[in-house]
Design an enzyme around this catalytic site. Structure first.
Site, mmCIF file in Angstrom:
data_model
loop_
_atom_site.group_PDB
_atom_site.id
_atom_site.type_symbol
_atom_site.label_atom_id
_atom_site.label_comp_id
_atom_site.label_asym_id
_atom_site.label_seq_id
_atom_site.Cartn_x
_atom_site.Cartn_y
_atom_site.Cartn_z
ATOM 1 N N ARG A 186 8.249 56.787 4.476
ATOM 2 C CA ARG A 186 7.312 56.713 3.344
ATOM 3 C C ARG A 186 6.221 57.736 3.646
ATOM 4 N NH1 ARG A 186 9.927 52.338 0.341
ATOM 5 N NH2 ARG A 186 10.690 50.920 1.901
ATOM 6 N N ASP A 191 16.933 48.281 -9.026
ATOM 7 C CA ASP A 191 15.827 48.179 -9.986
ATOM 8 C C ASP A 191 15.589 49.484 -10.738
ATOM 9 O OD1 ASP A 191 14.985 49.590 -7.809
ATOM 10 O OD2 ASP A 191 13.047 48.598 -7.608
ATOM 11 N N ASP A 228 17.887 47.365 -4.124
ATOM 12 C CA ASP A 228 17.241 46.491 -5.122
ATOM 13 C C ASP A 228 17.881 46.503 -6.507
ATOM 14 O OD1 ASP A 228 15.365 45.758 -3.264
ATOM 15 O OD2 ASP A 228 13.937 47.309 -3.857
ATOM 16 N N ASP A 262 12.983 54.282 -6.796
ATOM 17 C CA ASP A 262 12.141 54.822 -7.878
ATOM 18 C C ASP A 262 10.975 55.668 -7.373
ATOM 19 O OD1 ASP A 262 10.975 52.521 -6.917
ATOM 20 O OD2 ASP A 262 10.229 51.859 -8.860
ATOM 21 N N ARG A 277 20.029 45.401 4.625
ATOM 22 C CA ARG A 277 20.084 46.863 4.489
ATOM 23 C C ARG A 277 21.220 47.494 5.294
ATOM 24 N NH1 ARG A 277 16.185 49.064 1.679
ATOM 25 N NH2 ARG A 277 14.143 48.082 1.632
ATOM 26 N N ARG A 297 11.071 42.516 -3.581
ATOM 27 C CA ARG A 297 9.648 42.218 -3.803
ATOM 28 C C ARG A 297 9.324 42.096 -5.282
ATOM 29 N NH1 ARG A 297 8.510 45.449 0.766
ATOM 30 N NH2 ARG A 297 8.561 47.295 -0.539
ATOM 31 N N ALA A 320 24.936 28.938 -5.670
ATOM 32 C CA ALA A 320 23.686 28.247 -5.312
ATOM 33 C C ALA A 320 23.267 27.234 -6.375
ATOM 34 C CB ALA A 320 22.574 29.271 -5.117
ATOM 35 N N THR A 373 19.297 52.495 -3.651
ATOM 36 C CA THR A 373 18.411 51.402 -3.248
ATOM 37 C C THR A 373 19.180 50.090 -3.330
ATOM 38 O OG1 THR A 373 16.472 50.094 -3.851
ATOM 39 C CG2 THR A 373 17.482 51.311 -5.629
ATOM 40 N N ARG A 394 22.656 19.134 4.109
ATOM 41 C CA ARG A 394 21.396 19.872 4.103
ATOM 42 C C ARG A 394 21.272 20.756 2.866
ATOM 43 N NH1 ARG A 394 21.298 21.434 10.478
ATOM 44 N NH2 ARG A 394 20.190 19.573 11.115
ATOM 45 N N GLY A 406 13.522 52.996 0.990
ATOM 46 C CA GLY A 406 14.241 52.138 1.926
ATOM 47 C C GLY A 406 15.662 52.646 2.095
HETATM 48 P P1 ATP Z 1 12.984 51.484 -2.405
HETATM 49 O O1 ATP Z 1 13.326 51.129 -3.818
HETATM 50 O O2 ATP Z 1 14.121 51.256 -1.471
HETATM 51 O O3 ATP Z 1 11.680 50.916 -1.923
HETATM 52 P P2 ATP Z 1 11.644 53.942 -3.057
HETATM 53 O O4 ATP Z 1 12.142 55.347 -3.110
HETATM 54 O O5 ATP Z 1 11.201 53.332 -4.346
HETATM 55 O O6 ATP Z 1 12.789 53.092 -2.373
HETATM 56 P P3 ATP Z 1 8.899 54.124 -2.152
HETATM 57 O O7 ATP Z 1 8.254 53.796 -0.855
HETATM 58 O O8 ATP Z 1 8.344 53.571 -3.406
HETATM 59 O O9 ATP Z 1 10.453 53.818 -1.982
HETATM 60 O O10 ATP Z 1 8.846 55.729 -2.297
HETATM 61 C C1 ATP Z 1 9.338 56.577 -1.281
HETATM 62 C C2 ATP Z 1 8.446 57.790 -1.147
HETATM 63 O O11 ATP Z 1 8.472 58.575 -2.345
HETATM 64 C C3 ATP Z 1 6.968 57.485 -0.915
HETATM 65 O O12 ATP Z 1 6.672 57.159 0.430
HETATM 66 C C4 ATP Z 1 6.326 58.785 -1.344
HETATM 67 O O13 ATP Z 1 6.413 59.773 -0.323
HETATM 68 C C5 ATP Z 1 7.216 59.228 -2.518
HETATM 69 N N1 ATP Z 1 6.596 58.818 -3.789
HETATM 70 C C6 ATP Z 1 6.457 57.569 -4.291
HETATM 71 N N2 ATP Z 1 5.800 57.558 -5.465
HETATM 72 C C7 ATP Z 1 5.518 58.865 -5.724
HETATM 73 C C8 ATP Z 1 4.842 59.541 -6.775
HETATM 74 N N3 ATP Z 1 4.333 58.866 -7.818
HETATM 75 N N4 ATP Z 1 4.749 60.883 -6.712
HETATM 76 C C9 ATP Z 1 5.257 61.570 -5.666
HETATM 77 N N5 ATP Z 1 5.885 60.997 -4.640
HETATM 78 C C10 ATP Z 1 6.019 59.674 -4.650
#
Ligand code: ATP
Length: 324
Positions: A75, A132, A130, A106, A257, A174, A189, A128, A165, A14
């Site tokens: 993604r 996290d 989040d 992550d 975002r 999520r 809050a 990110t 209210r 994201g």
């Molecule tokens: P956010 O925390 O904002 O959702 P994120 O980087 O965790 O960001 P994801 O959609 O989980 O978002 O992952 C982004 C992209 O990283 C995925 O669409 C995929 O291409 C790649 N990816 C995720 N998991 C793996 C994995 N285990 N191995 C290789 N590539 C991965």
């Protein structure tokens, strides 16, 4: 090891405010060391498609205050497969890239780890909203997102107080309730609902009833999108049980975002981007840079992507105590 002449950078997952200042720091730190930088558009999708563009210091002019990411993000399922990762590695080699900086959440960092395990030099930057990711106090983007949430809470409070209210505000998150929890504490809050700490409708009803009877003129609940029960169930329950306040729902969605990265995120993104390039050029790989106390430190990508960031019990009890 032969010295690096050309590195690449991508932003994944994201989008988060602060990704642009991180890209800028990567490009200019590399340029100062005489190293060329290529931007890979749309994360691993662009990697597989060979969508690379040369980024000079001038190409990143004026982006330090811009939200989103100039490289865009996507993604990509294919990159989760070993075959996809090998194709990605092949594309990097075709373009003569010697090392890669991955800025993202992550999932993106898991992709970075996969490339490292195939022998390609990679350093990760946590980006990110989040917050996290294990191994950094804060990820790039979280602070700005939190400020956007506080702005919304403050505005909703004005209207809530004028009508007796209760506003239920849903924010992104999520699996991780960081934004809802901190938004709730800092926005004052009455209750917070997060995925890591399930609550019952009865408990929420009691909190609001008590708040009403103690004389509060309005109330606010901040709910992470992944929390149970869901915001509409909470609204329905509160309306049926006549807790005193009229109930209204606001879902903040993707607003969180967007926006210009704040001072904290600009500084964090800049420090992390600089450090990522310094370490990559020094021959490091398989690590993520992060904020440790006031310093920039590193953890392994393995730890960053497998260890869980625990929700702070201290903050959970603070949210309850300070809402009284
Ligand atoms: P956010 O925390 O904002 O959702 P994120 O980087 O965790 O960001 P994801 O959609 O989980 O978002 O992952 C982004 C992209 O990283 C995925 O669409 C995929 O291409 C790649 N990816 C995720 N998991 C793996 C994995 N285990 N191995 C290789 N590539 C991965």
């Amino acid at each position: 090891m032969a010295s690096m002449r050309r590195i690449a950078v991508l932003t994944g997952g994201g989008d988060a405010p602060g990704m642009n200042p991180a890209i800028r720091a990567v490009v200019r730190t590399a340029a100062a060391a005489g190293v060329e930088v290529y931007g890979i558009r749309q994360a691993y999708t662009g990697l597989l498609a060979g969508d690379f563009e040369r980024l000079t210091s001038r190409d990143v002019s004026g982006i330090i205050g811009r939200g989103g990411t100039i490289l865009q993000t996507a993604r990509n399922l294919e990159f989760k497969t070993v075959q996809g990762q090998k194709r990605g590695l092949r594309r990097l080699n075709e373009h003569g890239i010697d090392g890669l900086v991955v800025i993202g959440g992550d999932g993106s960092l898991r992709g970075a780890l996969a490339l490292h395990e195939l022998g390609f030099p990679v350093v990760g930057v946590p980006g990110t909203i989040d917050n996290d990711i294990w191994g950094t106090n804060m990820a790039v983007g979280t602070d700005t997102a939190l400020n956007t949430i506080l702005d919304a809470i403050d505005k909703l409070r004005d209207t809530a107080a004028s009508h007796e209210r209760c506003f239920l505000l849903e924010v992104m998150g999520r699996n991780c309730g960081y934004l809802a929890l901190m938004g709730g504490i800092l926005g004052g809050a009455e209750f917070v609902m997060i995925p890591e700490h399930p609550t019952t409708l009865e408990e929420i009803g009691k909190v609001l009833e008590n708040a009403y009877m103690r004389g509060k003129s309005h109330a606010m609940g901040v709910i992470a999108e992944g929390a149970t029960p869901k915001i509409h169930e909470v609204a329905e329950y509160l309306s049926q049980h006549e807790v005193g306040f009229e109930v209204r729902i606001t879902v903040l969605g993707h607003v969180v975002r967007g926006g210009s990265p704040g001072a904290f995120d600009r500084l964090l993104a800049t420090r992390l981007g600089v450090k990522a390039v310094e370490l990559l050029l020094a021959g490091e790989s398989g690590i993520m840079v992060g904020l440790h106390g006031r310093e920039i430190g590193t953890v392994s990508l393995e730890d960053a992507t497998t260890k869980q960031r625990a929700v702070s019990e201290e903050y959970i009890s603070m949210a309850e105590i300070l809402a009284k």
